[in-house]
Design an enzyme around this catalytic site. Structure first.
Site, PDB file in Angstrom:
ATOM      1  N   ARG A   1       0.989   9.098   5.210  1.00  0.00           N
ATOM      2  CA  ARG A   1       1.491   7.917   5.914  1.00  0.00           C
ATOM      3  C   ARG A   1       2.860   7.612   5.307  1.00  0.00           C
ATOM      4  O   ARG A   1       2.952   7.010   4.231  1.00  0.00           O
ATOM      5  CB  ARG A   1       0.520   6.734   5.743  1.00  0.00           C
ATOM      6  CG  ARG A   1       0.671   5.608   6.786  1.00  0.00           C
ATOM      7  CD  ARG A   1       1.897   4.796   6.609  1.00  0.00           C
ATOM      8  NE  ARG A   1       1.984   3.703   7.578  1.00  0.00           N
ATOM      9  CZ  ARG A   1       3.036   3.508   8.369  1.00  0.00           C
ATOM     10  NH1 ARG A   1       4.063   4.329   8.344  1.00  0.00           N
ATOM     11  NH2 ARG A   1       3.072   2.458   9.179  1.00  0.00           N
TER      12      ARG A   1
ATOM     13  N   TYR B   1       2.133  -5.419   5.120  1.00  0.00           N
ATOM     14  CA  TYR B   1       0.995  -5.276   4.206  1.00  0.00           C
ATOM     15  C   TYR B   1       0.449  -6.622   3.763  1.00  0.00           C
ATOM     16  O   TYR B   1       0.267  -6.893   2.584  1.00  0.00           O
ATOM     17  CB  TYR B   1       1.357  -4.346   3.036  1.00  0.00           C
ATOM     18  CG  TYR B   1       1.587  -2.944   3.554  1.00  0.00           C
ATOM     19  CD1 TYR B   1       0.528  -2.229   4.091  1.00  0.00           C
ATOM     20  CD2 TYR B   1       2.847  -2.369   3.580  1.00  0.00           C
ATOM     21  CE1 TYR B   1       0.719  -0.973   4.623  1.00  0.00           C
ATOM     22  CE2 TYR B   1       3.048  -1.110   4.122  1.00  0.00           C
ATOM     23  CZ  TYR B   1       1.977  -0.414   4.635  1.00  0.00           C
ATOM     24  OH  TYR B   1       2.160   0.832   5.183  1.00  0.00           O
TER      25      TYR B   1
END
Lengths: 574, 574
Positions: B239, B423
């Site tokens: 990722r 996040y």
């Protein structure tokens, strides 16, 4: 009608621990072997239980984990016949049935005593009656502790664990009745007075909802619980496992033994003077908190706690790590994996309350484990472990041993009942009927939880501007803080984030709860409101939606979304 | 029909981040001010992007967090006009529409460049068209990164974040079209070639389900994922956030700066020779793992990951703690609260990927944070951070920064986009329409999770003796181990405990996943089976039942009970 309860009770447990039959055999054999040694170690009463006629021995001589050769079971075999005598006759007097029922077989006490293992069958007495419990032993909710009574009276144990004193339990026992004690033996039991192990309990403020009187298990009312961020000592929930011991501070000594090294002892004065005093604010929560809700889903065993078996205090004392190092522990000691804490509270067989925690928590400089003699700046109250208790922050209350008498650093966890059979979780459907608690790991840190404390269930509220005020607490074990508390009053369609009140703490070392409050909008066209709350902690763990997935035999760690049903009157602005 | 998608897209985000308008103003003002300084710092191309015509500057000169006076925004203002030129003409050539549409206003590139703040309005170009995006800025899913293009072409950003290259996004843009670039200016853009920032990506084994090609986001197939306890490097999920940088090991230097102390630099050779090599086995999991399921409940933003954005490897390198101490960090340094990790992967404005973690994790001797140059005993592959990356065990993959260029020990977390806007989790219903991600704490440790990898959805299985085989993984962040995985094939009526395969690790330091397998009985009279699994970790945290309570705008940390629907043929023993 009366039968339904005991049948459900039996049905629930009859297959549990079937697998433990092997251990039962083993223990029974040990009882038999040790019985032969019984004359050798019988001693005079010690000072702790001066009113007892049961000739208890000194704890330090008999601890199962003391490694001094004398096992716990030796003591049981030694003491129980005396107890039978004392209590059997008391029951006889109480029941007024000091006559022989001709239709039932008559047994001498010596006959009963012969039946103390699975080969001979396991018999017990209650009052003047004799019972064969051989088949029941495996399914006893309290585990094989029932074997302590093998060949003797069951009553001292019921007096200690008073949860047994209810009709449904007696009915189960009655279903196993096989006869009566002979009249001659009943007379042999005369002229004894019964000892209540709980007669020396401390006085308690009348602020508790009492979940169990003996041993005492009480919690404040929910709305009272969250009045203060730091719970006053008088309102701090109490969950004792055994009678509160009376401890003479002048003779009190803490023994600390590090693996194979010689033990050392410390007086309270030495503990206070030799080690720096640390203070840590920490919330303790009983593993059985919110058991009542779990029990409503499906019966569990254990006292039926509400939502307030949790409190928060500032604890003062020596750091366990410092004391361990003083006693000879070194960080490279490969022998040491677990620290055992032995209480001075004893059961009927003088077996103390013992549990253990891993060394990684006990000796971690960031673990903040304390040996505590001060609670909120005051001397530790008797109900909370006077003169010394352990505080293991972030871990279920059961590991914060009160009335601490002994610390043992060992290579393995303690084999005590409390460590190996209690304070463990089971799968939600132990469907094979044979879940063995020894297969489950002990509970240490507790999961994220939150509770609505205000309003309480059933209250009638008047919304203001279409909103009601909701308050409560949230807590997560393991040093995790609370990031957010979501509250809903519309069945979870919308969630509102509450205002949080917390103590600023270091990451990974948040040992205290979070109190929260919020005004939540309620639907206009309904007078019934279900308030729900759920929290998220600093590891981003969340509470599960419902009980079905986390239900367990002992009803531990209920941390589902908390739901409180209330009614509302018409909005005051309408 | 085509309109439905963009409308949903708009509807979803249009009110999000309304509150950030203030910051938008602030940034816009900075862009304006810094534009005046543009001539001063324009430089020649550096070696990292030798094929680019965009005159990028050296990273160390321009980092927003470098504290060297030149801000990131200065660079943007400097560089973007060049990019507009390059790419605007390319688009013009591609589209074949190098003619002026008479009905639309015509704007010179200089006109467009004047519209770079909320006062003048914010304009961008795409191909030969001009758009007024002033009203859209607040609701841009990627936050105010869109302001990088204010007054210029949007295309370099779409090429970097290729999630934009789909019809529904272009339709949203088209709804804001206000005119075209003048024919004269289109000619000025001629004779340039387009630079693909992803042209130097490493080769990848054809084993991934690709969630995003640019930047690359790929995961192995579920059944392949659990074939090995230690994932082979070639199958380890990837990722990336930006193009994979090309790094010359001979000139590579790691810079480490401890608060106000002078920075030090270390070559790879010095890192290897000066510090003891530690190896730690650790599972990394993307915070977006299982986003697809969450997206099915209600749309989220972010690439739609399946269940396999998680892998496990043995990492070798220097302990971060050792390197920090070497660079001058001391444990009593009250200045240091957070450690920033700056990657050498840059966005179009040369802004590197930066995130930070608290010092309590970074410098904890038990935290096991490494600066890694070996993955499973081999040189770290380019896709995984060659030559050096961070591994933060127990924490979401996003903090284990790849291509590490700089470490900064600071009193606060980094203010980077990735730290402050990405996040993070949001409440499940940010119903007020104004959730500001800056109010949410960053995600570090991840919660308990488990997934069924075999069978996969839609498979047709033949039960053997009334049972089907089920396998999967479980993982919990923060060093927590997996205590139990429960599996049900009857809608949760009964749960069966799976056999667990785990690596023995120290309490509180279990950084690896657990693989599990079980044979589960299926109902005889149904050919449709929903398999469910859920795990419990060493803090006794559990997975939530359903998505509704944990859904969040960015689709992070889906750890609900995993459900896989399969069909069964008749039992082979019937």
């Amino acid at each position: 009608m009366m039968l339904r309860q005991p049948l459900r009770y039996l049905h629930r447990f009859v297959k549990v621990q079937r697998q433990s039959a092997k251990q039962v055999d083993l223990l029974t054999t040990r009882v038999k072997q040790d019985a032969e040694a019984r004359e050798i170690i019988c001693r005079a009463a010690n000072t702790d239980s001066s009113s007892s006629e049961m000739s208890p021995l000194e704890t330090s001589e008999q601890s199962q984990s003391s490694g001094r050769g004398r096992t716990f079971w030796t003591i049981v075999a030694t003491m129980v016949p005396v107890v039978v005598g004392v209590l059997g006759y008391e029951q006889l007097k109480r029941s007024g049935t000091a006559t022989v029922t001709a239709s039932l077989p008559q047994y001498a006490i010596e006959d009963v005593m012969q039946h103390n293992n699975t080969e001979t069958g396991i018999w017990v007495t209650y009052g003047t009656d004799v019972y064969d419990i051989t088949e029941f032993v495996d399914s006893h909710p309290g585990g094989d502790k029932i074997l302590l009574a093998a060949g003797h009276s069951i009553e001292p144990f019921w007096d200690l664990y008073t949860v047994h004193h209810k009709g449904e339990v007696k009915e189960i026992l009655d279903s196993m009745k096989i006869g009566q004690i002979t009249l001659v033996d009943r007379m042999r039991l005369a002229n004894r007075t019964k000892h209540d192990p709980y007669e020396k309990e401390p006085a308690r403020a009348p602020v508790f909802r009492v979940n169990s009187l003996k041993p005492f298990d009480g919690e404040p009312l929910p709305h009272s619980l969250i009045k203060n961020f730091v719970t006053p000592n008088s309102h701090f929930y109490i969950r004792n496992h055994l009678p509160v011991p009376e401890i003479n501070i002048d003779t009190y000594k803490l023994e600390i033994k590090i693996a194979s090294k010689p033990a050392i002892v410390l007086s309270m004065e030495e503990l206070r003077s030799k080690f720096k005093k640390h203070t840590v604010m920490a919330t303790l929560q009983c593993a059985g908190n919110r058991r009542a809700e779990m029990s409503e889903h499906k019966n569990v065993s254990g006292s039926i706690s509400g939502v307030a078996s949790i409190s928060n205090a500032t604890w003062g004392g020596a750091r366990l790590r410092d004391v361990l190092l003083y006693a000879g522990y070194t960080e490279d000691d490969a022998e040491v994996k677990h620290i055992h804490f032995e209480g001075l509270d004893n059961d009927i067989a003088k077996e103390p309350y013992i549990v253990s925690i891993p060394i990684e928590k006990a000796a971690n400089p960031l673990g903040d484990v304390l040996l505590v003699y001060e609670m909120n700046g005051k001397e530790l109250p008797r109900d909370h472990g006077y003169p010394l208790r352990v505080i293991v922050p972030g871990v279920i209350g059961a590991r914060s041993v009160k009335w601490l008498g002994r610390i043992l650093a060992d290579s393995d966890e303690t084999l005590s009942f409390w460590q190996t059979k209690d304070y463990k979780s089971s799968p939600p459907t132990p469907h094979t009927g044979c879940f063995d608690f020894r297969d489950a790991p002990p509970i240490y840190e507790s999961p994220v939880n939150s509770v609505v404390c205000e309003p309480e269930p059933g209250e009638v509220l008047q919304p203001v501007d279409g909103e009601i005020s909701v308050r409560g607490y949230a807590f997560s074990g393991g040093g995790n803080s609370i990031l957010r508390v979501d509250v809903s009053a519309d069945g979870g369609k919308t969630w509102h984030s509450a205002d949080l009140h917390a103590q600023e703490q270091t990451p990974y070392r948040t040992w205290t709860w979070t109190l929260w409050e919020i005004k939540v909008p309620v639907l206009e066209n309904s007078d019934k409101v279900e308030i729900m709350c759920k929290a998220i902690d600093s590891f981003h763990n969340v509470q599960p939606d419902s009980i079905s997935g986390i239900w367990n035999l002992r009803g531990f760690l209920n941390n589902t979304w908390h739901r409180v049903n209330v009614s509302t009157t018409s909005n005051d602005n309408q």
